[in-house]
Design an enzyme around this catalytic site. Structure first.
Site, PDB file in Angstrom:
ATOM      1  N   GLU A  14      43.468  25.514  36.962  1.00  0.00           N
ATOM      2  CA  GLU A  14      43.057  26.425  38.031  1.00  0.00           C
ATOM      3  C   GLU A  14      44.233  27.258  38.537  1.00  0.00           C
ATOM      4  OE1 GLU A  14      40.019  27.037  38.826  1.00  0.00           O
ATOM      5  OE2 GLU A  14      39.201  25.461  37.549  1.00  0.00           O
TER       6      GLU A  14
ATOM      7  N   HIS B  80      40.802  35.444  36.924  1.00  0.00           N
ATOM      8  CA  HIS B  80      40.901  33.987  36.935  1.00  0.00           C
ATOM      9  C   HIS B  80      40.064  33.395  35.805  1.00  0.00           C
ATOM     10  CE1 HIS B  80      40.967  29.951  39.025  1.00  0.00           C
ATOM     11  NE2 HIS B  80      39.811  29.843  38.388  1.00  0.00           N
ATOM     12  N   GLU B  81      38.816  33.867  35.679  1.00  0.00           N
ATOM     13  CA  GLU B  81      37.943  33.319  34.637  1.00  0.00           C
ATOM     14  C   GLU B  81      38.426  33.715  33.240  1.00  0.00           C
ATOM     15  OE1 GLU B  81      36.092  31.070  35.546  1.00  0.00           O
ATOM     16  OE2 GLU B  81      35.979  31.499  37.695  1.00  0.00           O
TER      17      GLU B  81
ATOM     18  N   HIS C 166      41.172  31.446  32.282  1.00  0.00           N
ATOM     19  CA  HIS C 166      40.740  30.108  31.868  1.00  0.00           C
ATOM     20  C   HIS C 166      40.585  30.017  30.349  1.00  0.00           C
ATOM     21  CE1 HIS C 166      40.481  27.767  35.392  1.00  0.00           C
ATOM     22  NE2 HIS C 166      39.464  28.386  35.958  1.00  0.00           N
TER      23      HIS C 166
ATOM     24  N   ASP D 227      44.597  31.230  38.714  1.00  0.00           N
ATOM     25  CA  ASP D 227      44.930  32.044  39.886  1.00  0.00           C
ATOM     26  C   ASP D 227      46.133  32.944  39.626  1.00  0.00           C
ATOM     27  OD1 ASP D 227      42.864  31.033  41.420  1.00  0.00           O
ATOM     28  OD2 ASP D 227      44.088  29.463  42.343  1.00  0.00           O
TER      29      ASP D 227
END
Length: 672
Positions: free
Chosen positions: A569, A508-509, A512, A573
């Site tokens: 976000e 997830h990070e 980003h 995900d």
């Protein structure tokens, strides 16, 4: 709070993976009456939610949040032990954190002080009779963390991330965002009425008559409404290009010529060098209010924000009234947090690296860091392969994406260089003085970075924090020790479970860095377009698929997610789940498949781990607040949304076309 079913001690070294059998997911948490291919959110974690009501003081609950609350118990235990001794060397980490916690826990002394601690600030506001006095008060409040319209903080230059500059930002609203002031839907009208009632009650607690409090509350709202009208909405605030307005100090003065920026910067000890203004229109509107709004209205406004910003540091009536509006009304909590929990959170927030060393020594072993770093390596390899295999990207853009990925920095568990908090003064005699002193120090510590080269050793979260983040200007992913515990990360769990939980967080990070915001920054952290026009058009189309998907998710009739607000976000995900699954497969190369446990294949364990870790029960009030302003979707859609796009999920549970958890091919979203 009860301990997690898997004893935390197992993770922290009492038993290691070498001496204990690995385990899979928690079958007892699952709702076997639900169907994996219909509603995976219920299937994975439905029974746990039925059996574990949200605590009265929380707004959501799951094993993930339970883990975070257990973590606060660890912080409390450290602080209780430290505060039991009152002769630590002055200025030491133990003295600062221990005495701060002890002062906070002395509720009798806090209650006896009443409103006295903030009387000097209230007197300063009451004495305002000139524009110069008004501007001096605004600058003073900024240094104490009290919102007063504009704010300023130091961060990297968007175009030269090796340097730190001042960023002038919009602020000063008491309600969550501009829509609460301007929109006409019944929920916003109700919120405005509740807010007026709350502001008036706080004024009464501060000594106003009911009639004067009502008049002052109206005055506050009218000024805040005018400021709100000049503020960007939540979606616009997510676009870095809309917050990119580099200018000179002279340029800032021209935006709001009636405001004394020279004094404001001098009081903050800021250099008068180039800076960034995130919302020029707001700064101009703010300047006009400083020049033209009646002094009485400004006094009402500043008095309110002193009360609002100080409430939780004051006596019980202020704390309780603050809870009634922000926690009970906006979030749905029905009880205040225990005092020890409030004090543990506050100590960690303001002095987190002072207690962080003790936390690491007691609760985080070296083997956990090494295991985590190996997972990060595999997730980065998965992203590298994903970029290589992207048929929609040109070789030119792929090369830039790989360059950015190669430049990623990862921080795991704790800083290599710890803050010393030199200059912070903490005494057990006054909790308010300790808190405002620590706030002042942290703000000054940040502002002192402006005009200097970036210090890449600094962290944006404390070691005990149960969270993670990506910083676009630093191009780094950060995972504090607080999140590296069961159920997110457990050295006794199968790889499938670890990759399905913390692995998705890592992915997830990483994602980003390539979401709608992160993709606007290059490998050096510069706000710079590294895409070809055709590739960026493809990227935006893929993002629009995600926007459309989440626009269709309703939390109740008439209220649905804003797909543009949650786009970043949701890309995180979606990409996180895909990358983590690929990284899990990479981790098993040369090792063979893991065993089926409790009837669940490794692939099923992977997805169930995500569903169980992310499977929050969330109060309706909190969901409404989230849908309005939170860039994160509510938990149900964070579980079902991304998984319904993944062929690997479909295969793991033998789902069929037409099942609710299988999006039609024409609707299936894939960004990375």
């Amino acid at each position: 709070m009860k301990q997690l079913p898997l004893a935390i001690a197992l993770f922290f070294g009492a038993v290691t993976a070498a001496t204990a059998a690995t385990h899979g997911i928690s079958p007892g948490d699952m709702d076997k009456n639900a169907q994996a291919c219909t509603n995976f959110f219920d299937y994975a974690n439905g029974t746990w939610r039925k059996d574990n009501a949200i605590p009265e003081y929380m707004d959501r609950w799951s094993r993930r949040w339970q883990s975070g609350e257990v973590n606060k118990e660890h912080v409390r235990d450290i602080l209780t032990e430290t505060s039991a001794k009152s002769d630590w060397p002055k200025g030491s980490a133990q003295q600062l954190s221990g005495d701060y916690y002890a002062a906070c826990m002395n509720e009798d002394a806090v209650n006896q002080a009443g409103i006295t601690p903030i009387k000097p600030l209230l007197d300063e506001v009451a004495a305002i009779k000139t524009r110069a006095q008004l501007q001096a008060a605004i600058g003073h409040m900024q240094l104490l963390g009290i919102t007063t319209g504009v704010g300023v903080y130091a961060a990297q230059d968007l175009h030269d991330p090796t340097q730190m500059v001042a960023h002038v930002v919009a602020g000063g609203l008491g309600l969550p965002d501009r829509d609460y002031y301007l929109k006409t839907e019944p929920r916003f009208v109700e919120a405005r009425a509740k807010y007026h009632e709350h502001v008036a009650k706080m004024f009464i607690l501060a000594g106003s008559t009911p009639a004067a409090a009502d008049t002052a509350a109206t005055s506050v709202f009218e000024l805040e409404k005018r400021l709100a009208a000049a503020t960007l909405d939540n979606v616009a605030q997510r676009d870095p290009l809309q917050s990119d307005h580099k200018t000179t100090f002279a340029g800032l003065q021209k935006m709001a010529p009636d405001f004394d920026w020279a004094r404001y910067f001098d009081d903050a000890k800021l250099p008068r060098i180039d800076l960034n203004v995130t919302e020029p229109a707001f700064v101009a509107a703010f300047g006009k209010e400083v020049a033209n709004a009646p002094f009485e209205q400004w006094r009402d406004y500043l008095r309110w924000h002193v009360l609002d910003g100080s409430a939780n540091m004051l006596s019980a009536p202020f704390v309780k009234q603050n809870f009634e509006f922000f926690s009970r009304y906006l979030s749905g909590a029905t009880e205040m947090k225990p005092r020890w929990k409030q004090c543990a959170e506050n100590t960690d927030s303001l002095l987190g690296e002072a207690l962080g060393k003790a936390y690491i020594e007691k609760y985080f072993p070296a083997e956990g860091k090494a295991r985590m770093e190996d997972m990060v390596k595999n997730l980065r390899l998965a992203m590298q392969q994903t970029i290589d295999s992207a048929t929609w990207m040109s070789p030119e853009t792929k090369a830039k994406a790989q360059e950015k990925l190669a430049a990623f920095n990862s921080k795991v568990a704790y800083p290599d260089k710890w803050k010393t908090y030199n200059g912070v003064v903490v005494a057990r005699s006054s909790y308010y003085n300790d808190a405002i002193g620590a706030i002042r120090w942290n703000i000054a510590d940040n502002l002192a970075q402006a005009g200097k080269p970036v210090d890449r050793s600094r962290w944006g979260m404390t070691p005990p924090t149960s969270n993670a983040y990506y910083d676009a200007s630093m191009n780094e992913i950060v995972f504090p020790a607080g999140i590296l515990q069961p159920p997110a990360f457990d050295v006794t769990a199968t790889d499938a479970v670890n990759y399905g939980a913390i692995g998705v967080v890592i992915g997830h990070e990483i994602s980003h860095g390539f979401d709608d915001q992160g993709a606007q920054f290059d490998g050096q952290g510069r706000l710079s377009n590294w895409w070809t026009a055709a590739d960026h058009k493809q990227f935006e189309a893929r993002g629009q698929c995600v926007v459309n998907q989440f626009d269709s998710y309703f939390i109740e009739p008439g209220i649905h997610h804003n797909g543009k607000l949650v786009l970043g976000e949701s890309i995180g995900d979606l990409g996180g789940a895909k990358l983590a699954y690929l990284a899990y497969k990479i981790s098993r190369e040369g090792k063979g498949p893991e065993p089926t446990i409790d009837g669940f294949t490794p692939e099923q364990q992977f997805f169930l781990a995500w569903g169980q870790w992310r499977g929050d029960e969330t109060r309706p009030e909190t969901q409404r607040t989230m849908v309005q302003g939170d860039p994160h979707p509510v938990a149900k859609f964070r579980v079902n949304g991304p998984l319904s796009n993944l062929p690997a999920f479909k295969a793991a549970f033998n789902c069929k076309a037409g099942d609710a958890m299988v999006r039609a091919e024409k609707d299936r979203c894939e960004v990375w």
